[in-house]
Design a protein around this motif. Structure first.
Motif, PDB file in Angstrom:
ATOM      1  N   CYS A  58      -0.195 -20.560  -1.325  1.00  0.00           N
ATOM      2  CA  CYS A  58      -1.309 -19.606  -1.267  1.00  0.00           C
ATOM      3  C   CYS A  58      -1.970 -19.570  -2.643  1.00  0.00           C
ATOM      4  O   CYS A  58      -1.287 -19.502  -3.658  1.00  0.00           O
ATOM      5  CB  CYS A  58      -0.764 -18.228  -0.899  1.00  0.00           C
ATOM      6  N   CYS A  61      -1.028 -15.805  -4.219  1.00  0.00           N
ATOM      7  CA  CYS A  61       0.341 -15.379  -4.552  1.00  0.00           C
ATOM      8  C   CYS A  61       1.336 -16.535  -4.668  1.00  0.00           C
ATOM      9  O   CYS A  61       2.477 -16.319  -5.037  1.00  0.00           O
ATOM     10  CB  CYS A  61       0.833 -14.372  -3.514  1.00  0.00           C
ATOM     11  N   CYS A  70      -2.430 -16.973   2.129  1.00  0.00           N
ATOM     12  CA  CYS A  70      -1.333 -16.746   3.085  1.00  0.00           C
ATOM     13  C   CYS A  70      -1.601 -15.525   3.965  1.00  0.00           C
ATOM     14  O   CYS A  70      -2.479 -14.716   3.689  1.00  0.00           O
ATOM     15  CB  CYS A  70      -0.009 -16.600   2.351  1.00  0.00           C
ATOM     16  N   CYS A  73      -1.376 -12.072   2.071  1.00  0.00           N
ATOM     17  CA  CYS A  73      -2.556 -11.761   1.243  1.00  0.00           C
ATOM     18  C   CYS A  73      -3.775 -11.427   2.105  1.00  0.00           C
ATOM     19  O   CYS A  73      -4.652 -10.687   1.682  1.00  0.00           O
ATOM     20  CB  CYS A  73      -2.880 -12.915   0.308  1.00  0.00           C
TER      21      CYS A  73
HETATM   22 ZN    ZN Z   1      -0.636 -15.082  -0.622  1.00  0.00          ZN
END
Ligand code: ZN
Length: 200
Positions: A58, A61, A70, A73
């Motif tokens: 991602c 993150c 992701c 998120c």
């Molecule tokens: Zn993420």
């Protein structure tokens, strides 16, 4: 001279490299695959190829994701003001299983270990600092493993984040020192989350 054909030997050799798979098991699995329907065997081959080709990190993150960002998120119900910092994607899974997490994550990609050649610049620490500096973050929860490397990494990161004034907490010590997030029970993790304490 081997009694098997070259490709069967190769399969046994490759399966034998998997963790927990000894030569006997590698042999048994190889014969299972050899006898399996072609379509079934190819499903396994495709699953291996997909995890290597489709899964990336991602871009926010660094958790595992098949999209640029992701699912965590992207989730509007998550509190983006709380970032939980973990060493590996497996730790995200362990924490998520508790059902107690409404925050977002930051996956470091390991811990600082100079003796193993892992320096802070090998991890996503600078990206974390950048995220916090952008503002709107109220709390950073250090959920690195409760062992020497995890503690050291948490301390290093908190010293970097200190000037931003963000609240920094560490999971409570219900988790045995020297243990790992990955193998902790759900109950232990939930207690550690609820009892988290402020660092510094
Ligand atoms: Zn993420």
């Amino acid at each position: 001279m081997s009694v098997y054909t070259e490709s069967l030997n190769k399969l046994i050799e490759e399966l034998g490299k998997l963790p927990g798979v000894g030569p006997k098991t590698a042999e048994r699995l190889s014969f299972y695959i050899l006898k399996a329907e072609p379509a079934e065997a190819m499903k396994l081959a495709r699953a291996i190829s997909d995890v290597k080709n489709k899964i990336k990190h991602c871009e926010i993150c660094y958790n595992l994701s098949e999209e640029a960002t992701c699912q965590i998120c992207c989730d509007p119900r998550r509190d983006k003001a709380i970032i939980c910092v973990v060493e590996q994607p497996k730790d995200v899974i362990a924490l998520e299983k508790t059902g107690a997490c409404k925050w977002v994550y930051h996956v470091l990609g390991g811990h600082i270990a100079p003796l193993e050649g892992v320096e802070p610049s090998d991890l996503t620490i600078d990206k974390l600092v950048e995220r916090v500096r952008k503002g709107n973050v109220k709390e950073v929860i250090m959920a690195t493993n409760p062992n020497m490397a995890g503690d050291g990494t948490a301390l290093y990161i908190s010293s970097l984040l200190k000037p931003t004034g963000v609240k920094i907490t560490r999971l409570a010590r219900g988790l045995a020192t020297g243990s790992t997030i990955e193998y902790a029970s759900g109950k232990m993790l939930t207690d550690a989350i609820i009892g988290r304490q402020q660092l510094q």
